[in-house]
Enzyme design. Sequence first.
Site, mmCIF file in Angstrom:
data_model
loop_
_atom_site.group_PDB
_atom_site.id
_atom_site.type_symbol
_atom_site.label_atom_id
_atom_site.label_comp_id
_atom_site.label_asym_id
_atom_site.label_seq_id
_atom_site.Cartn_x
_atom_site.Cartn_y
_atom_site.Cartn_z
ATOM 1 N N ASP A 114 -2.684 -4.734 0.184
ATOM 2 C CA ASP A 114 -2.465 -6.061 0.832
ATOM 3 C C ASP A 114 -3.260 -6.226 1.945
ATOM 4 O O ASP A 114 -3.674 -7.529 1.978
ATOM 5 C CB ASP A 114 -0.922 -6.216 1.031
ATOM 6 N N MET A 127 0.808 -1.123 -0.094
ATOM 7 C CA MET A 127 0.030 0.053 0.099
ATOM 8 C C MET A 127 0.801 1.225 -0.048
ATOM 9 O O MET A 127 2.007 1.047 0.309
ATOM 10 C CB MET A 127 -0.920 0.103 1.138
ATOM 11 N N HIS A 128 0.256 2.392 -0.480
ATOM 12 C CA HIS A 128 0.714 3.605 -0.025
ATOM 13 C C HIS A 128 1.973 4.395 -0.917
ATOM 14 O O HIS A 128 2.105 5.318 -0.967
ATOM 15 C CB HIS A 128 1.134 3.931 1.149
#
Length: 500
Positions: free
Chosen positions: A243, A84-85
């Site tokens: 995830d 992520m991110h």
Amino acid sequence: MTASGIVLGLDVSTTATKAILVRPDGSVVGVASSEYDFESPQPLWAEQDPALWWAAAQVSISTVLRESATSADDIVAIGAAGQMHGLVLLDEHDEVIRPAILWNDQRTAAECDWIRETVGRERFIAITGNEPLTGFTAGKLIWVREHEPENWARARHMLLPKDYVRLKLTGEHALDVADGAGTVLFDLRTRTWSDEIVAALGLDPALLPRTVEGPEVVGWVTEEAAAATGLRSGTPVVGGAGDQAANAVGTGAVVPGIGAMSVGTSGVVFVPTAAPAIEPDGRLHAFCHAVPGTWHLMGVTLSAAGSLKWLRDELAPTRSWDELTALAEPIRPGSEGLVFLPYLSGERTPYPDPLARAAFVGLTVRHGLGHMVRAVLEGVAFSLRDVFELVRDTSPEPLRELRASGGGTNSELWKQIIADVLGVPISLTRTAEGVATGAAILAAVAAGWYPTVGDACQTMVEVSATTAPGPQAGAYEQAYVVYRSLYPALHGSFVALAKV
């Protein structure tokens, strides 16, 4: 349910891209993985070349098809999930402008402070459900704008890691709502970009991709991608998930009451909610779930199985994991007064404190390696309880079961300790690849095998074992009270030590 064919799930993680093939009943046809590294060009920085993800995806997909003797014609849909991110910036020709800035990059503290001042901390949490932390995408965008104006001037599209792989598969720019909420540019309630936040930060809305739900078809495999991977052109590809949301789908944590817990390097407690639920101080992450019309709360302790690995590497490098935990088996709950604080990498939940430090408290000459191992197992369980209690108190629905994954769950002793300390059953599922399996389940819904993600999980996710709280559960209560008193007592020392 009458369904045929196979779905493909991808997991674009920080260290490898995995591909899994799954049948309608949830059985796994094959798994393949291709590894890579990330770079740290400066202290606290973490970057990765997106070309690594696409190259690894090509290898993993072609390998799993070949080794499982699966025809590309049998693949009915594809789901993608992953880290992520991370910020991927593309120019007008979809060429990568600079290496992706990853979730574990810590360079954006000043930018996050600016976001709080610009929007207002309380207002930001009320809209997005989160603090603007350094790991999230919003601060990374501001950092590039402020520090790399030449790159910023070229930027036309923003994507997250797994969305870049899906772009290479389909030619489509899109972002699923679970990963999108993790940018902290989302309005949590409307499940899409927040016009107010985007405008306040001075970002061009054209930079942001369209948003989709996890099981929604985004595009179809192009002829070029088919040639590179061995897939069939025209195969549908769905939105997927970040995830943690994908792992929750892969373990069946898709309805309120059933949560997911990961005991990997870090520890995560993830709880679905039927409506947005926000912890007012921003100590929990509140994101959209990959399940349409569902949200989730998530808290993280940064050194879970990582604490046990540290102990073994430093004090018992020749011992196997089983040998190490066997030393702790005969030690009574509470480790005879020895307590471990697992803040080896600082902490996130419930203390968002990068200066927090690990400690053994209560060491005496009676304590040996077995006591230290047991104290680490218990200390991590206590830190997970810190997260769990905050999640439980914030969630509007009661939690009755946790579905566990991660290397720490391989230890029967540790599972029992965690169940005893948290006071809830800890269940395992038959798959070891929860993230990729979750992506595959989202693809299964898009393929029409099941009407909803919940229906798909009922068939495709199977609980293999459950560890219930045992007779020793009550013995941990006093030790937990002591554990809870230690961070406030030592916080001033942590700050002082950071200056030494």
